[in-house]
Design a protein around this motif. Sequence first.
Motif, mmCIF file in Angstrom:
data_model
loop_
_atom_site.group_PDB
_atom_site.id
_atom_site.type_symbol
_atom_site.label_atom_id
_atom_site.label_comp_id
_atom_site.label_asym_id
_atom_site.label_seq_id
_atom_site.Cartn_x
_atom_site.Cartn_y
_atom_site.Cartn_z
ATOM 1 N N VAL A 282 0.792 -1.229 0.000
ATOM 2 C CA VAL A 282 0.000 0.000 0.000
ATOM 3 C C VAL A 282 0.826 1.282 0.000
ATOM 4 O O VAL A 282 0.414 2.300 -0.558
ATOM 5 N N THR A 283 1.984 1.260 0.640
ATOM 6 C CA THR A 283 2.845 2.449 0.648
ATOM 7 C C THR A 283 4.219 2.038 1.166
ATOM 8 O O THR A 283 4.514 0.860 1.271
ATOM 9 N N HIS A 284 5.057 3.037 1.482
ATOM 10 C CA HIS A 284 6.428 2.762 1.904
ATOM 11 C C HIS A 284 6.768 3.587 3.139
ATOM 12 O O HIS A 284 6.341 4.732 3.258
ATOM 13 N N ALA A 285 7.553 3.004 4.023
ATOM 14 C CA ALA A 285 7.879 3.657 5.294
ATOM 15 C C ALA A 285 8.931 4.748 5.133
ATOM 16 O O ALA A 285 10.024 4.685 5.698
ATOM 17 N N GLU A 286 8.597 5.752 4.353
ATOM 18 C CA GLU A 286 9.421 6.962 4.235
ATOM 19 C C GLU A 286 8.507 8.117 4.630
ATOM 20 O O GLU A 286 7.565 8.447 3.902
ATOM 21 N N PHE A 287 8.777 8.714 5.796
ATOM 22 C CA PHE A 287 7.815 9.643 6.381
ATOM 23 C C PHE A 287 8.165 11.112 6.179
ATOM 24 O O PHE A 287 7.379 11.976 6.549
ATOM 25 N N GLU B 173 -9.939 2.896 9.227
ATOM 26 C CA GLU B 173 -10.821 1.950 8.536
ATOM 27 C C GLU B 173 -10.615 0.524 9.047
ATOM 28 O O GLU B 173 -11.076 -0.446 8.431
ATOM 29 N N ASN B 174 -9.913 0.409 10.178
ATOM 30 C CA ASN B 174 -9.685 -0.896 10.827
ATOM 31 C C ASN B 174 -8.908 -1.872 9.959
ATOM 32 O O ASN B 174 -9.204 -3.077 9.925
ATOM 33 N N VAL B 175 -7.895 -1.342 9.241
ATOM 34 C CA VAL B 175 -6.994 -2.195 8.471
ATOM 35 C C VAL B 175 -5.616 -2.141 9.123
ATOM 36 O O VAL B 175 -4.864 -1.182 8.933
ATOM 37 N N PRO B 176 -5.269 -3.140 9.938
ATOM 38 C CA PRO B 176 -3.936 -3.147 10.555
ATOM 39 C C PRO B 176 -2.855 -3.383 9.510
ATOM 40 O O PRO B 176 -3.046 -4.148 8.558
ATOM 41 N N LEU B 177 -1.725 -2.706 9.701
ATOM 42 C CA LEU B 177 -0.627 -2.760 8.733
ATOM 43 C C LEU B 177 0.640 -3.312 9.374
ATOM 44 O O LEU B 177 0.767 -3.351 10.595
ATOM 45 N N LYS B 178 1.576 -3.708 8.529
ATOM 46 C CA LYS B 178 2.899 -4.122 9.013
ATOM 47 C C LYS B 178 3.959 -3.542 8.090
ATOM 48 O O LYS B 178 3.759 -3.419 6.875
ATOM 49 N N ILE B 179 5.086 -3.158 8.684
ATOM 50 C CA ILE B 179 6.216 -2.625 7.920
ATOM 51 C C ILE B 179 7.284 -3.707 7.832
ATOM 52 O O ILE B 179 7.751 -4.206 8.867
ATOM 53 N N GLU B 180 7.668 -4.063 6.628
ATOM 54 C CA GLU B 180 8.692 -5.088 6.447
ATOM 55 C C GLU B 180 10.087 -4.457 6.471
ATOM 56 O O GLU B 180 10.231 -3.237 6.424
ATOM 57 N N PHE C 134 2.408 -3.407 4.155
ATOM 58 C CA PHE C 134 1.342 -4.292 3.696
ATOM 59 C C PHE C 134 0.240 -4.375 4.746
ATOM 60 O O PHE C 134 0.484 -4.139 5.937
ATOM 61 N N PRO C 135 -0.964 -4.785 4.342
ATOM 62 C CA PRO C 135 -1.966 -5.146 5.344
ATOM 63 C C PRO C 135 -1.474 -6.372 6.117
ATOM 64 O O PRO C 135 -0.807 -7.235 5.539
ATOM 65 N N GLU C 136 -1.798 -6.444 7.378
ATOM 66 C CA GLU C 136 -1.400 -7.613 8.175
ATOM 67 C C GLU C 136 -1.977 -8.903 7.603
ATOM 68 O O GLU C 136 -1.415 -9.983 7.795
#
Length: 420
Positions: free
Chosen positions: A52-57, A92-99, A105-107
Amino acid sequence: MKDVLIIGGGAAGFFTAINCAQQNPNLNICILEKSKNLLSKVKVSGGGRCNVTHAEFDPTELAKNYPRGHKELRGPFHQFATGDMMAWLAEENVPLKIEEDGRIFPESDSSQTIIDLFLNACHKFNIEIKTQCGVEDFHLTEEKLWKVKTKNEAFLAKHLVFASGSSTKIWKLLAQKNYSIINPVPSLFTFNIKGALIQNLAGISWETAVEIVDEQKNISKKQLQNLQSSGPMLITHWGLSGPCILKLSAWGARSFHQLNYQFQLKVNWLPNLSEDEVTAQMLQQKNTHPKQQLAANPLFGFPKRLWHSFVNQSGISAESKWADLSKKEMRTLQNLLTKCIFSVNGKSTFKEEFVTAGGVDLKQINFKEFSSKLHPNLYFAGEVLNIDAVTGGFNFQNAWTGGYVIAKSIVTKKSENSPF
């Protein structure tokens, strides 16, 4: 009569529609999709997991991942970027994880999570979705409304959003309305290489630095300077891939097209060591372990199969010991490790994620609201624009940002009682 008519049932189109509805539930919104399938790129993204996106804040750093669009996206990313998308999905109650590599990604590890979220939101807000509804033409009426014609019906809309991705038909229509279309070429692809060194080594990944060598002078020195990359490189059955190569393919998309995907690639397998340091380590090995076989005892942490191939391609016998190594053989091995040349002959699509460099010229867009400079109440989101990114969730982030900014602009105009 539609308040907002969106052309394209992909990531950018759905996100624009949902954000418009969230910010003003009274809007009459409709999505037109030319095919039977909705959100097809979302479905296959990240191997079906949806990156969904990338961990660059940091917005400025985030923008650096876009070969085309990096300057234009800096401002919009201050409005809506990675952290905002993560917060939106959390609501929206979609838990995410950062690899580890930064991809998010969604969990659930399923793109269906995002697809269901978008479809349910459209149902909740009564957003109309019409499939198999390709646009044939559009124009602005005397009443300043947008009239959009499809094969079987026509629509009137106060605001029109193009989120049509890399649709050549839509680009042709836009060109007829005086929009400059940058000719699309492939981006994000792998390199086809038939080299003895990497034969039968598929699956091995190694940190490298690569650059393009153009002895024929088919491209300029300035272009060559930009055609460099570093990071993990993956050996495949057909050649080379991995983040290092994909990043290079994105930044060099137009140059590689110009070269007809025929060029020389120089690979440094030991980018953190100078050539002298490489030689020094080999000399030390020769002096301290003269009776060791070269091929059986990898240096520099190389996988055994890869090291054996280096030794073999240097013309060194598999039974040779370090004591037997001549200066010429050492120099050949060192050159192979630090400036290995491959002949690239064509490209392959990266998985199912086909991305193009090209689209509506960014000079014709007001990026404060992703709106047209040529026509009122006309907007562009996602890959219909000449914006593309390296792999890792960045292309989706462009879609989310564009959709959010467009929605905010439309709803703001409504609240200010300006012509709607």
